[in-house]
Design an enzyme around this catalytic site. Sequence first.
Site, PDB file in Angstrom:
ATOM      1  N   CYS A 203    -170.838  31.590  52.197  1.00 54.70           N
ATOM      2  CA  CYS A 203    -169.603  30.838  52.005  1.00 54.70           C
ATOM      3  C   CYS A 203    -169.288  30.003  53.237  1.00 54.70           C
ATOM      4  CB  CYS A 203    -168.444  31.787  51.717  1.00 54.70           C
ATOM      5  SG  CYS A 203    -166.905  30.954  51.304  1.00 54.70           S
TER       6      CYS A 203
ATOM      7  N   CYS B 114    -159.944  34.263  43.856  1.00 54.39           N
ATOM      8  CA  CYS B 114    -160.580  33.165  44.595  1.00 54.39           C
ATOM      9  C   CYS B 114    -159.720  32.852  45.819  1.00 54.39           C
ATOM     10  CB  CYS B 114    -160.711  31.958  43.677  1.00 54.39           C
ATOM     11  SG  CYS B 114    -161.717  30.627  44.345  1.00 54.39           S
TER      12      CYS B 114
ATOM     13  N   GLY C 299    -170.748  23.172  35.196  1.00 52.48           N
ATOM     14  CA  GLY C 299    -170.200  23.281  36.541  1.00 52.48           C
ATOM     15  C   GLY C 299    -171.279  23.623  37.546  1.00 52.48           C
TER      16      GLY C 299
END
Length: 425
Positions: A354, A159, A10
């Site tokens: 982010c 999350c 990933g």
Amino acid sequence: MARIVVLGAGTGGMPAAYEIKQMLGADHKVVMVNEYPDFRFVPSNPWVAVGWREPKAIKFPIAPYLAKKHIDFVCAKIEKIDVQRQCLLGKGGEQIDYDYLVIATGPKLAFENIPGAGPAHFTQSICTLDHAIRCHQDVETLIANPGPVVVGAFQGASCFGPAYEYAFILDKALRDAKVRHKVPMVFVTCEPYIGHLGLGGVGDSKSLLESELRQRDIKWICNARVDLIDESNMHISELDRKGQLELSHNLAFKHAMLIPPFAGVQAVADVEGLCNPKGFVITDEYQRSPTYPNIFSGGVCVAIPPVDTTPVPTGTPKTGYMIETMMTAIAHNLKAIIVDNQPPHSKGTWHAICLADMGDTGAAFVAMPQIPPRNVTWFKKGKWVHLAKIAFEKYFMRKMKTGNSEPVYEKYVLKALGIARLDED
């Protein structure tokens, strides 16, 4: 020659394989093991879910690109890690031996914790590409036959960014389809307040995200524990600050997407002494297992305690750049052990960067480090974030194809901003 196996390809495992190979060189073998033959860029799943990306645009075959860097690839679903024999055992009978193992599996999606949750039942997900594809089908059904929508994060989730992101871009997609006026939306979250994000808030995240939800006429319920979901209703207990029941809600929905709680994948969780009760890998400050010195781990699969105690359980997110800092530390520590014959000494900074798309605008935050107390906290919004998120998708996938997880210009640009992967203290 040492044989290093990286389990999971990933956004953490792929950079780890490249960095480890670069650090160790031709004298040592790196093997990547993954359940699927392709790399999938998970941060773009919300776009797939509303039809803004084709699935093929956010994935590519792993083997040819790893081969260019002389990294072996095995496509196998691992069912057991035999730590005594130092090997992985696959569902198809594969046996993959290792001298050192790097676990980067990501999480198991624990939908079973909430009755009626998950794509196998009554709610959608954007946590995997397959789930996002199915979610898009449900969104198309919603547009054709509008009705109430519930978006958010179940109790125990860690999350939260993608939940907000999906709420905002779904709002934009419904407006583009000219059916938003027929779709009441409610954001349901286990967070104690909007913008908590599992991090105790980041800068002005509370006021900014509340404002964005108000502007889009999206109502919200915080401290929410989802008790049961049936075909068209979500039964929710809203708790007060003491964790006592304050209100009960019964929300009807035509479409629902909530982020589930995470747990450790079974093969990893089954290794005695490796994980905490939820199946997350316990590591020291060098990303190394205290029980098994030849096992390292980074990413969503590692154990990190909650930032604070909340009335409804919330987990601590592991964001993209934070994960990259873990993997860089692992690569340096493997070099120290294997090449330099020294103990591990590198620690990731766990800084967080982010970018969250909101359809036609976006929100960005920097938290250094991600876990408070922090040296730097910064949260902003603007059209530039939407454009930056699009550019980042292309940039990251190019990095994974070229095999350079930290190009020199990235390193020096971030360094100029005071952002580094390794803790130099």
